[in-house]
Design an enzyme around this catalytic site. Structure first.
Site, PDB file in Angstrom:
ATOM      1  N   CYS A  80     -25.942 -19.814 -24.392  1.00  0.00           N
ATOM      2  CA  CYS A  80     -25.294 -18.574 -24.845  1.00  0.00           C
ATOM      3  C   CYS A  80     -25.555 -18.337 -26.332  1.00  0.00           C
ATOM      4  O   CYS A  80     -25.793 -19.283 -27.096  1.00  0.00           O
ATOM      5  CB  CYS A  80     -23.784 -18.649 -24.652  1.00  0.00           C
ATOM      6  SG  CYS A  80     -23.229 -18.688 -22.954  1.00  0.00           S
TER       7      CYS A  80
ATOM      8  N   GLU B 170     -23.488 -17.582 -28.675  1.00  0.00           N
ATOM      9  CA  GLU B 170     -22.486 -18.192 -29.547  1.00  0.00           C
ATOM     10  C   GLU B 170     -22.841 -19.640 -29.858  1.00  0.00           C
ATOM     11  O   GLU B 170     -22.729 -20.099 -30.988  1.00  0.00           O
ATOM     12  CB  GLU B 170     -21.101 -18.129 -28.884  1.00  0.00           C
ATOM     13  CG  GLU B 170     -20.567 -16.720 -28.664  1.00  0.00           C
ATOM     14  CD  GLU B 170     -20.973 -16.114 -27.334  1.00  0.00           C
ATOM     15  OE1 GLU B 170     -22.070 -16.455 -26.812  1.00  0.00           O
ATOM     16  OE2 GLU B 170     -20.212 -15.297 -26.808  1.00  0.00           O
TER      17      GLU B 170
ATOM     18  N   CYS C 142     -17.589 -17.183 -23.278  1.00  0.00           N
ATOM     19  CA  CYS C 142     -17.279 -18.006 -22.098  1.00  0.00           C
ATOM     20  C   CYS C 142     -16.495 -19.251 -22.529  1.00  0.00           C
ATOM     21  O   CYS C 142     -16.441 -19.603 -23.716  1.00  0.00           O
ATOM     22  CB  CYS C 142     -18.569 -18.397 -21.362  1.00  0.00           C
ATOM     23  SG  CYS C 142     -19.493 -19.724 -22.159  1.00  0.00           S
TER      24      CYS C 142
HETATM   25  N1  THU Z   1     -23.796 -14.940 -22.434  1.00  0.00           N
HETATM   26  C1  THU Z   1     -23.720 -15.177 -23.769  1.00  0.00           C
HETATM   27  O1  THU Z   1     -24.737 -15.411 -24.436  1.00  0.00           O
HETATM   28  N2  THU Z   1     -22.489 -15.126 -24.343  1.00  0.00           N
HETATM   29  C2  THU Z   1     -21.345 -14.757 -23.720  1.00  0.00           C
HETATM   30  O2  THU Z   1     -20.305 -14.687 -24.351  1.00  0.00           O
HETATM   31  C3  THU Z   1     -21.365 -14.442 -22.286  1.00  0.00           C
HETATM   32  C4  THU Z   1     -22.642 -14.732 -21.587  1.00  0.00           C
HETATM   33  C5  THU Z   1     -25.121 -14.880 -21.814  1.00  0.00           C
HETATM   34  C6  THU Z   1     -25.503 -16.020 -20.922  1.00  0.00           C
HETATM   35  C7  THU Z   1     -26.546 -15.345 -20.045  1.00  0.00           C
HETATM   36  O3  THU Z   1     -27.786 -15.349 -20.710  1.00  0.00           O
HETATM   37  C8  THU Z   1     -26.075 -13.907 -19.949  1.00  0.00           C
HETATM   38  O4  THU Z   1     -25.213 -13.702 -21.043  1.00  0.00           O
HETATM   39  C9  THU Z   1     -25.363 -13.561 -18.660  1.00  0.00           C
HETATM   40  O5  THU Z   1     -24.349 -14.443 -18.388  1.00  0.00           O
END
Ligand code: THU
Length: 133
Positions: A56, A58, A87
């Site tokens: 992610c 973050e 998440c």
């Molecule tokens: N994702 C993030 O990068 N941060 C979040 O807070 C929620 C989800 C990304 C992971 C994946 O690449 C995509 O968003 C869909 O879940």
């Protein structure tokens, strides 16, 4: 935090979301982290054909900052479609370094929609190093 700093953090998160590698979900997320030193660190989500290896935005930003030698943080801005909250895994990783982190959630589709929330509100019962006996 002054308004200029806040705006800078938000702009950096928006820009980082443009660098997302998200060919599978098409969900582009950008994060910008403000260290106590005043330095800023960007992160984006990096997906993989083996879906579970996705990182992610973050966590990318936190890992980038730690790699640069910074471990104490003030705020993070996160830009995504709809301005979603991070998440659970990312909340726990943020908590490790900055239990009092302030988050700005930005709707990438609407320039004026920014929501401020504390990590403490999002992760009320974290697992901490003192939980290990
Ligand atoms: N994702 C993030 O990068 N941060 C979040 O807070 C929620 C989800 C990304 C992971 C994946 O690449 C995509 O968003 C869909 O879940």
């Amino acid at each position: 935090m002054d308004d200029n700093r806040r705006d800078q953090l938000i702009a950096m998160a928006r820009a980082a979301s443009q660098q997302a590698y998200a060919p599978y979900s098409k969900f582009q997320v950008g994060a910008a982290l403000l260290g106590k030193s005043g330095s800023l660190y960007a992160g984006t989500n990096v997906e993989n054909a083996s879906y579970g290896l996705t990182n992610c935005a973050e966590r990318t930003a936190v890992f980038c900052a730690v790699t640069a030698g910074e471990r104490d943080f003030e705020a993070m801005a996160i830009a995504s479609p709809g301005g979603v909250a991070p998440c659970g895994a990312c909340r726990q990783v943020m908590y490790e370094f900055a239990p009092n982190l302030v988050l700005f959630l930005i709707d990438a589709n609407q320039s004026d929609r920014v929501t401020e929330v504390s990590l403490a509100a999002l992760l009320p019962d974290p697992f901490t190093s003192s939980d290990k006996t």
